[in-house]
Design a protein around this motif. Structure first.
Motif, PDB file in Angstrom:
ATOM      1  N   GLN A  21      13.980   7.575  -2.975  1.00  0.00           N
ATOM      2  CA  GLN A  21      14.243   6.131  -2.920  1.00  0.00           C
ATOM      3  C   GLN A  21      15.436   5.777  -2.031  1.00  0.00           C
ATOM      4  N   LYS A  22      15.903   6.730  -1.227  1.00  0.00           N
ATOM      5  CA  LYS A  22      17.016   6.424  -0.333  1.00  0.00           C
ATOM      6  C   LYS A  22      16.632   6.683   1.110  1.00  0.00           C
ATOM      7  N   SER A  61       2.207  10.537  -3.776  1.00  0.00           N
ATOM      8  CA  SER A  61       1.916   9.110  -3.749  1.00  0.00           C
ATOM      9  C   SER A  61       2.414   8.514  -2.433  1.00  0.00           C
ATOM     10  N   ILE A  62       1.841   7.361  -2.063  1.00  0.00           N
ATOM     11  CA  ILE A  62       2.257   6.676  -0.853  1.00  0.00           C
ATOM     12  C   ILE A  62       3.277   5.622  -1.254  1.00  0.00           C
ATOM     13  N   THR A  63       4.468   5.687  -0.665  1.00  0.00           N
ATOM     14  CA  THR A  63       5.514   4.729  -1.043  1.00  0.00           C
ATOM     15  C   THR A  63       5.152   3.322  -0.561  1.00  0.00           C
ATOM     16  N   SER A  64       4.715   3.232   0.688  1.00  0.00           N
ATOM     17  CA  SER A  64       4.240   1.926   1.164  1.00  0.00           C
ATOM     18  C   SER A  64       3.258   2.150   2.296  1.00  0.00           C
TER      19      SER A  64
END
Lengths: 367, 414
Positions: A21-22, A61-64
């Motif tokens: 998340q960074k 998973s795909i973050t975006s």
């Protein structure tokens, strides 16, 4: 790109991935793959190429962003519903099942008839030339044989897409070359679509229809092998693919497609402009070792610089020369091992020449 | 293809042999401390135990002449004076040396109730004169107690006098020999078979419980990031570094009538009267599961650590759903660890002593507690040895069955 329906077989749209998340491991990845294409993701380790593959297979998973196959998003599809074949670097052949059972596994999962499974397994064993090995366990096979079984297992259920994660990484050089040929051969024969991940550029260049060069989570260039080699779009690609000489210099004049660059030793060189902005003063010139000729030569040339001879290495099919420019930049030249290969004494001056179409000017910030 | 024979010179042969011998000697030197230790601490005591379970010299040593005289006796009637008079004389000798108690105890094991009779008879014989005993020993004996006029008493003496006997094993299996010499179920209390069954049941419950608790944890540990896995592993190992007694007593503190569990339950209003948790089978099972859990987790973890995550990924990518993929692919691969852990926990719990002794009460006792009882309190070492031997046979049989079904080569401890 050809027609729309072709290009949209597999699409990555602004795909991003972050584990903590960074920081982004994959930054804004876009790629269109045609049906039947062999696309290689090439890059140094840690460049995010395996992460892209894992997102495509559904293990990350795909973050975006989004990934679509035949127009349908697979973002929320479980890995076992994606119908994607995968070949792992470790092969991941189930050690407690025989070769035939390994090959039959994806078919039995699909609840095919026993007789159908047997027939199909027989066909594929024949295809990989391991007919006599059906009852053996993976532990009893050699590296190359395991690799072939792993390949056949990923193809046997005719998935719409086959992913290969450095599948030849564990093989020795000779076997690797042989397997490259076999994979290409199978690809031509069966016409499946491949996404191939590797850090070995020779492998990428020989097998792929297109190569996406990764660095720092970004695709630096995505092009057919010859384009990538002959016309790199930035300094990273020029340095990563094949061997290259880099000379830094000052831009003296911008033209339409070329720039004139003053290099150490006072010479002016005209190079094709790859990505030098119109206002930039500094740039780097790249020129491949085999595109440089040593005077006297019968080859035509546009550029010439003088360099001091450092060393000459006998490689076999060619001879490698090291020269040094006034600012101590090393220049490597490859000359075919024929009678024309010249001899120099130490610190002797040599004139090196090449064509403008073979050299490129890049922005200074080399990664 | 015939290979060309390799010819070594005599010197080379000698040096090659010397090298081989040196290597063998080194190998032996490395293992010899362990071998010696095993020999003294394991093989020797166990062989002694096995021997003791059917070697029963007490009576034969105490009354050797009687036993020798009884050799020709066929057991159809009360033996003649040649036996009884000798017995009376030997009883006197024993009473003098204060050894009659030992004989009483030994005979009592064969025929319950004989103990006091032997002792009182011995006292009476002691008062008799030697000459009298020689002349009318038989009459004195019959006078002392009517039991000596029964042939079954003498049969018991004969049985007890056998140096090698299977009686202990029969007792351990709740069997006995009847008058006619055939084997039947013992008419008196039958406890041992039931106890073996209970021991096996408890061990099985513990094994299943620790498997249910350990398998998911080991799986998580094997796949967790190493920093977290190491911290959690420390917590798994922590009980290993705590004294067994401390761990067991902590369960007493938790489970007793006014213990932590009961007070919490009462405080929360779930129950009104405290539950009987301690000194039950339940407390034995729960405390032993806690203590033996690391034995399940460690082999499982080490095997799972070696399973490449790409196997499961491969199975999923080929279209297998997670649960079937787990059953078909992961479970068989983790089987070596699973069987090692299960076997380890099961075998250790079958022979466990201290925890059932402390928290088990009467209900939670296992076979080892009875063995300990016979060694320490009833002083019946022969029976204890027989019980222990049966336990050993049982475990070997279980291991053999396991080997036949699963294959012992599958076990992987680390």
């Amino acid at each position: 790109m050809s027609s729309k329906s072709d290009s949209s077989f597999l699409q990555f749209k602004n795909v991003k991935k972050s584990y903590d998340q960074k920081t982004l491991v994959v930054k804004d990845f876009n790629l269109d793959v045609k049906k039947g294409e062999f696309v290689t993701l090439l890059g140094p380790s840690g460049s995010g190429k395996t992460t892209v593959l894992m997102m495509l297979a559904g293990f990350e998973s795909i973050t975006s962003g989004d990934i679509t196959i035949q127009g349908e998003s697979i973002k929320r599809t479980a890995p076992y519903r994606r119908n994607i074949g995968m070949v792992f670097q470790s092969y991941a052949l189930f050690p407690h099942l025989t070769v035939s059972e390994n090959l039959g596994y994806p078919l039995s999962v699909r609840k095919l008839d026993k007789s159908d499974i047997k027939a199909k397994v027989g066909n594929y064993l024949k295809l990989i030339e391991l007919e006599a090995f059906g009852d053996r366990y993976p532990g009893q096979l050699s590296g190359g044989q395991r690799q072939r079984v792993a390949l056949a297992r990923a193809l046997i259920y005719e998935p719409r897409l086959v992913l290969m994660d450095e599948p030849l990484g564990a093989l020795d050089k000779k076997l690797r070359e042989q397997m490259q040929f076999e994979i290409s051969h199978l690809h031509h024969r069966l016409g499946f679509t491949v996404i191939y991940v590797t850090h070995d550029q020779t492998e990428a260049l020989t097998m792929s229809s297109r190569i996406a060069v990764f660095n720092n989570g970004v695709v630096q260039q995505c092009a057919p092998p010859d384009d990538l080699y002959e016309r790199p779009s930035n300094a990273f690609v020029a340095g990563f693919i094949g061997e290259n000489n880099f000379i830094s210099g000052n831009v003296s004049a911008h033209k339409k497609k070329t720039v004139s660059v003053a290099v150490p030793g006072g010479r002016k060189i005209v190079a094709q402009n790859a990505d030098v902005g119109s206002g930039e003063k500094n740039c780097i010139i790249s020129i491949r070792p085999e595109k440089i000729f040593i005077q006297p030569t019968a080859h035509a040339y546009d550029n010439e610089i003088t360099a001091k001879f450092v060393a000459r290495y006998y490689v076999g099919d060619f001879i490698r020369y090291n020269f040094r420019l006034a600012d101590r930049t090393e220049i490597t030249v490859k000359v075919l091992n024929d009678l024309a290969a010249p001899e120099f004494s130490e610190d002797e001056d040599a004139k090196l020449v090449w064509l403008t179409k073979d050299c490129f000017a890049f922005r200074k910030e080399r990664q | 293809m015939a290979q060309k024979p390799i010819i070594l010179s005599a010197e080379e042969t000698v040096s090659a042999r010397r090298e081989l011998f040196r290597r063998k000697f080194m190998a032996f030197a490395f293992v010899s401390p362990l071998l010696l230790f095993l020999l003294f601490a394991f093989v020797a005591p166990i062989s002694t135990m096995l021997y003791r379970s059917f070697y029963n010299p007490t009576v034969a040593v105490l009354i050797p002449q009687t036993i020798a005289a009884m050799k020709t006796w066929e057991g159809k009637s009360v033996p003649g004076t040649d036996v009884t008079a000798v017995f009376a004389a030997e009883l006197k000798q024993l009473a003098k040396k204060r050894l009659s108690g030992q004989l009483a105890e030994a005979l009592n094991r064969v025929r319950p109730g004989l103990s006091s009779i032997v002792k009182s008879t011995a006292r009476k014989m002691r008062r008799a004169e030697d000459a009298d005993l020689k002349e009318k020993g038989t009459e004195l004996l019959m006078e002392a107690n009517g039991v000596w006029a029964e042939k079954s008493t003498w049969r018991a003496v004969a049985r007890a006098g056998k140096v090698y006997t299977v009686d202990n094993f029969l007792t351990a299996l709740d069997l006995e020999t009847n008058e006619s010499g055939s084997i039947q179920r013992r008419e008196a209390t039958q406890i041992y078979v039931a106890l073996y069954t209970k021991t096996l049941r408890i061990a099985l419950i513990i094994t299943v419980l620790s498997l249910l608790l350990g398998y998911p944890l080991a799986y998580y540990l094997a796949n967790a990031p190493s920093k977290l896995a190491n911290a959690l592993m420390l917590m798994v190992l922590l009980p290993f570094w705590t004294s067994l007694l401390v761990r067991t007593t902590s369960w007493i503190a938790l489970l007793q009538t006014n213990g932590v569990v009961n007070s919490t339950l009462i405080w929360s209003g779930l129950i009104d009267t405290p539950l009987e948790l301690l000194y039950t089978q339940f407390s034995t099972v729960i405390a032993m599961t806690h203590i033996l859990l690391p034995f399940m987790i460690l082999p499982l973890y080490s095997v799972m650590k070696g399973i490449d995550p790409s196997y499961m990924r491969a199975a999923l990518s080929m279209g297998s759903k997670p649960v079937p993929a787990f059953i078909r692919i992961y479970l068989p691969m983790s089987l070596p660890g699973l069987s090692a852990g299960a076997l380890l926990v099961f075998i250790i719990s079958v022979g466990y002593y201290i925890t059932p002794a402390l928290v088990g009460g009467t209900d939670g006792q296992m076979i080892s507690n009875i063995i300990a009882f016979h060694m320490q309190q009833s002083n019946n070492w022969e029976l204890a040895a027989a019980l222990g031997t049966l336990l050993l046979i049982l475990i070997v049989a279980l291991y053999w069955t396991y080997d036949r079904l699963v294959g012992a080569g599958n076990i992987k401890l680390g």
